[in-house]
Design a protein around this motif. Structure first.
Motif, PDB file in Angstrom:
ATOM      1  N   ALA A   1       0.721  -1.142   0.021  1.00 55.35           N
ATOM      2  CA  ALA A   1      -0.051  -0.085   0.061  1.00 55.35           C
ATOM      3  C   ALA A   1       0.998   1.134   0.050  1.00 55.35           C
ATOM      4  O   ALA A   1       0.433   2.291  -0.470  1.00 55.35           O
ATOM      5  N   ARG A   2       2.100   0.844   0.541  1.00 57.56           N
ATOM      6  CA  ARG A   2       2.950   2.404   0.661  1.00 57.56           C
ATOM      7  C   ARG A   2       3.856   2.530  -0.712  1.00 57.56           C
ATOM      8  O   ARG A   2       4.219   3.721  -1.018  1.00 57.56           O
ATOM      9  N   THR A   3       3.948   1.524  -1.452  1.00 59.77           N
ATOM     10  CA  THR A   3       5.037   1.295  -2.317  1.00 59.77           C
ATOM     11  C   THR A   3       4.238   1.296  -3.839  1.00 59.77           C
ATOM     12  O   THR A   3       5.033   1.725  -4.782  1.00 59.77           O
ATOM     13  N   VAL A   4       3.586   0.621  -3.998  1.00 61.62           N
ATOM     14  CA  VAL A   4       2.806   0.378  -5.308  1.00 61.62           C
ATOM     15  C   VAL A   4       1.714   1.358  -5.810  1.00 61.62           C
ATOM     16  O   VAL A   4       0.973   2.060  -5.163  1.00 61.62           O
ATOM     17  N   PRO A   5       2.170   1.888  -6.919  1.00 65.44           N
ATOM     18  CA  PRO A   5       1.597   2.931  -7.627  1.00 65.44           C
ATOM     19  C   PRO A   5      -0.057   2.554  -7.756  1.00 65.44           C
ATOM     20  O   PRO A   5      -0.410   1.642  -8.045  1.00 65.44           O
ATOM     21  N   GLY A   6      -0.856   3.443  -7.718  1.00 66.68           N
ATOM     22  CA  GLY A   6      -2.473   3.223  -7.748  1.00 66.68           C
ATOM     23  C   GLY A   6      -3.054   2.489  -8.960  1.00 66.68           C
ATOM     24  O   GLY A   6      -3.790   1.797  -9.070  1.00 66.68           O
ATOM     25  N   GLU A   7      -2.238   2.968 -10.233  1.00 62.42           N
ATOM     26  CA  GLU A   7      -2.741   2.385 -11.087  1.00 62.42           C
ATOM     27  C   GLU A   7      -2.275   0.664 -11.449  1.00 62.42           C
ATOM     28  O   GLU A   7      -3.019   0.162 -12.120  1.00 62.42           O
ATOM     29  N   ARG A   8      -1.501   0.251 -10.607  1.00 65.37           N
ATOM     30  CA  ARG A   8      -1.318  -0.903 -10.732  1.00 65.37           C
ATOM     31  C   ARG A   8      -2.412  -1.690  -9.869  1.00 65.37           C
ATOM     32  O   ARG A   8      -2.640  -2.763 -10.386  1.00 65.37           O
ATOM     33  N   TRP A   9      -2.870  -1.247  -9.024  1.00 66.50           N
ATOM     34  CA  TRP A   9      -4.088  -1.751  -8.492  1.00 66.50           C
ATOM     35  C   TRP A   9      -5.181  -1.936  -9.199  1.00 66.50           C
ATOM     36  O   TRP A   9      -6.053  -2.827  -9.310  1.00 66.50           O
TER      37      TRP A   9
ATOM     38  N   ALA B   1     -13.397  -3.794  -2.061  1.00 67.95           N
ATOM     39  CA  ALA B   1     -13.154  -2.718  -0.866  1.00 67.95           C
ATOM     40  C   ALA B   1     -11.491  -2.677  -0.524  1.00 67.95           C
ATOM     41  O   ALA B   1     -11.091  -1.533  -0.304  1.00 67.95           O
ATOM     42  N   LEU B   2     -11.008  -3.789  -0.623  1.00 67.82           N
ATOM     43  CA  LEU B   2      -9.654  -3.741  -0.187  1.00 67.82           C
ATOM     44  C   LEU B   2      -8.775  -2.955  -1.466  1.00 67.82           C
ATOM     45  O   LEU B   2      -7.804  -2.363  -1.294  1.00 67.82           O
ATOM     46  N   LEU B   3      -9.173  -3.345  -2.573  1.00 62.57           N
ATOM     47  CA  LEU B   3      -8.578  -2.736  -3.708  1.00 62.57           C
ATOM     48  C   LEU B   3      -8.717  -1.045  -3.638  1.00 62.57           C
ATOM     49  O   LEU B   3      -7.674  -0.363  -4.038  1.00 62.57           O
ATOM     50  N   ASP B   4      -9.972  -0.634  -3.070  1.00 64.09           N
ATOM     51  CA  ASP B   4     -10.242   0.671  -3.204  1.00 64.09           C
ATOM     52  C   ASP B   4      -9.141   1.189  -1.923  1.00 64.09           C
ATOM     53  O   ASP B   4      -8.663   2.482  -2.202  1.00 64.09           O
ATOM     54  N   ALA B   5      -9.156   0.408  -0.939  1.00 68.33           N
ATOM     55  CA  ALA B   5      -8.325   0.995   0.291  1.00 68.33           C
ATOM     56  C   ALA B   5      -6.605   1.215  -0.229  1.00 68.33           C
ATOM     57  O   ALA B   5      -5.900   2.089   0.278  1.00 68.33           O
ATOM     58  N   LEU B   6      -6.276   0.079  -1.072  1.00 71.41           N
ATOM     59  CA  LEU B   6      -4.864  -0.081  -1.413  1.00 71.41           C
ATOM     60  C   LEU B   6      -4.596   1.137  -2.554  1.00 71.41           C
ATOM     61  O   LEU B   6      -3.689   1.770  -2.367  1.00 71.41           O
ATOM     62  N   THR B   7      -5.495   1.560  -3.281  1.00 64.01           N
ATOM     63  CA  THR B   7      -5.388   2.457  -4.211  1.00 64.01           C
ATOM     64  C   THR B   7      -5.375   3.753  -3.548  1.00 64.01           C
ATOM     65  O   THR B   7      -4.485   4.655  -4.047  1.00 64.01           O
ATOM     66  N   GLY B   8      -6.154   3.836  -2.611  1.00 65.36           N
ATOM     67  CA  GLY B   8      -6.058   5.324  -1.756  1.00 65.36           C
ATOM     68  C   GLY B   8      -5.062   5.412  -0.871  1.00 65.36           C
ATOM     69  O   GLY B   8      -4.781   6.629  -0.390  1.00 65.36           O
ATOM     70  N   GLY B   9      -4.090   4.330  -0.576  1.00 71.38           N
ATOM     71  CA  GLY B   9      -3.136   4.524   0.526  1.00 71.38           C
ATOM     72  C   GLY B   9      -3.638   4.548   1.877  1.00 71.38           C
ATOM     73  O   GLY B   9      -2.983   5.137   2.635  1.00 71.38           O
ATOM     74  N   GLU B  10      -4.940   3.907   1.831  1.00 66.43           N
ATOM     75  CA  GLU B  10      -5.423   4.007   3.689  1.00 66.43           C
ATOM     76  C   GLU B  10      -5.064   2.732   4.320  1.00 66.43           C
ATOM     77  O   GLU B  10      -5.511   1.773   4.193  1.00 66.43           O
ATOM     78  N   LEU B  11      -3.678   3.003   4.925  1.00 68.93           N
ATOM     79  CA  LEU B  11      -3.299   2.018   5.658  1.00 68.93           C
ATOM     80  C   LEU B  11      -4.120   1.169   6.701  1.00 68.93           C
ATOM     81  O   LEU B  11      -4.187   0.097   6.898  1.00 68.93           O
ATOM     82  N   ASP B  12      -4.818   2.231   7.278  1.00 73.05           N
ATOM     83  CA  ASP B  12      -5.477   1.712   8.579  1.00 73.05           C
ATOM     84  C   ASP B  12      -6.817   0.716   8.121  1.00 73.05           C
ATOM     85  O   ASP B  12      -7.022  -0.240   8.620  1.00 73.05           O
ATOM     86  N   VAL B  13      -7.287   1.381   6.900  1.00 69.71           N
ATOM     87  CA  VAL B  13      -8.539   0.704   6.175  1.00 69.71           C
ATOM     88  C   VAL B  13      -7.958  -0.701   5.562  1.00 69.71           C
ATOM     89  O   VAL B  13      -8.522  -1.846   6.078  1.00 69.71           O
ATOM     90  N   VAL B  14      -6.558  -0.861   4.909  1.00 70.18           N
ATOM     91  CA  VAL B  14      -6.145  -2.020   4.535  1.00 70.18           C
ATOM     92  C   VAL B  14      -6.082  -3.086   5.774  1.00 70.18           C
ATOM     93  O   VAL B  14      -6.375  -4.254   5.546  1.00 70.18           O
ATOM     94  N   ARG B  15      -5.236  -2.513   6.799  1.00 68.36           N
ATOM     95  CA  ARG B  15      -5.005  -3.480   7.792  1.00 68.36           C
ATOM     96  C   ARG B  15      -6.326  -4.092   8.519  1.00 68.36           C
ATOM     97  O   ARG B  15      -6.458  -5.282   8.818  1.00 68.36           O
ATOM     98  N   ARG B  16      -7.498  -3.298   8.624  1.00 69.23           N
ATOM     99  CA  ARG B  16      -8.728  -3.781   9.207  1.00 69.23           C
ATOM    100  C   ARG B  16      -9.268  -4.784   8.266  1.00 69.23           C
ATOM    101  O   ARG B  16      -9.762  -5.947   8.616  1.00 69.23           O
ATOM    102  N   LEU B  17      -9.420  -4.284   6.901  1.00 69.68           N
ATOM    103  CA  LEU B  17     -10.236  -5.324   6.060  1.00 69.68           C
ATOM    104  C   LEU B  17      -9.449  -6.787   5.856  1.00 69.68           C
ATOM    105  O   LEU B  17      -9.981  -7.679   5.684  1.00 69.68           O
TER     106      LEU B  17
END
Length: 268
Positions: A161-169, A243-259
């Motif tokens: 989530a920190r390193t991959v650019p949004g278009e890759r998701w 939902a996980l892809l949405d959070a990864l694309t937006g870089g929302e780390l807390d949401v990624v962890r929870r999901l």
């Protein structure tokens, strides 16, 4: 010393001796000439000396292609995996390779090879002189598998989530949509396959092939024996992928962890 020199001459460069007058040396000379020239002439004249086929040789039959056998084994392996996920092969049952071979219309050999692969994956266990028993897993073992998957995949997801650019998701959207279609079908085997494909593609972005292989093995083990899930559950599980892809694309780390944690908790 003289004898040694003559012996070396004979071993290294054969020398033709001129017969003395009156000696019946012509046949000997001819034999010497044959000894020197004959082998070279035969090498040039006989195709067998050059590795060519002659009419007197028996042709060597071409080996059977290995690909065909591997293809049969692969098809049987896929069929057995589907039967395990759907519950057609029930936990605790013992199946022999010859009987399963008759069922699939093949010999026992590819079935036995496929079963040995399933034994390596932890889906079945070998029963000497009987066949293979489908493993029985309790709720505790399934929960442990889910926990191990979370320990491996959650840190990787956060790093990605920190390193991959949004278009890759965005490239994974079709796979997430495929899991939704598979869930709508209500077929557990179809959904299990699409679910593995999505997680495998997601982790592949880490570039760590060993990680992908270990996680895939844990994922497959967690799907055997099958846990009866309602269609609504499969749809909710598939929705978590989007939902996980949405959070990864937006870089929302807390949401990624929870999901991700909730996703694995539900898998148990």
């Amino acid at each position: 010393m003289k004898q040694s020199t003559q012996g070396f001459a004979r071993a290294g460069t054969p020398q033709r001796r001129t017969p003395p007058p009156g000696d019946a040396g012509v046949p000997a000379q001819q034999r010497a000439a044959d000894a020197l020239d004959g082998p070279r002439e035969r090498d040039a004249a006989e195709p067998s000396a050059r590795g060519e086929h002659t009419h007197s040789e028996r042709p060597i039959p071409a080996p059977r292609p290995v690909v065909q056998r591997s293809s049969v084994r692969g098809q049987i392996l896929d069929a057995l995996r589907t039967a395990l996920v759907t519950g057609e092969l029930k936990p605790g049952e013992v199946h022999s390779a010859p009987v399963l071979g008759e069922r699939f219309g093949v010999s026992a050999t590819p079935v036995r090879e496929a079963m040995q692969q399933l034994a390596l994956e932890g889906a079945v266990e070998v029963v000497p002189n009987r066949g293979f028993r489908v493993v029985e897993r309790g709720a505790r073992e399934l929960a442990e598998l889910a926990e191990v998957r979370a320990l491996i995949e959650v840190p990787v997801m956060l790093r990605l989530a920190r390193t991959v650019p949004g278009e890759r998701w965005a490239e994974l959207r079709p796979l997430a949509e495929e899991t939704a279609r598979a869930a709508a079908s209500g077929c557990p085997a179809t959904y299990a396959e699409s679910d593995r494909a999505f997680h495998r593609a997601l982790l592949a972005l880490s570039g760590n092939e060993q990680l992908v292989a270990v996680a895939a093995d844990l994922h497959r083990r967690s799907q055997w024996p099958p846990v009866r899930r309602a269609r609504a559950y499969l749809l909710a599980d598939a929705a978590e992928h989007t939902a996980l892809l949405d959070a990864l694309t937006g870089g929302e780390l807390d949401v990624v962890r929870r999901l991700v944690q909730e996703h694995f908790a539900g898998a148990g």
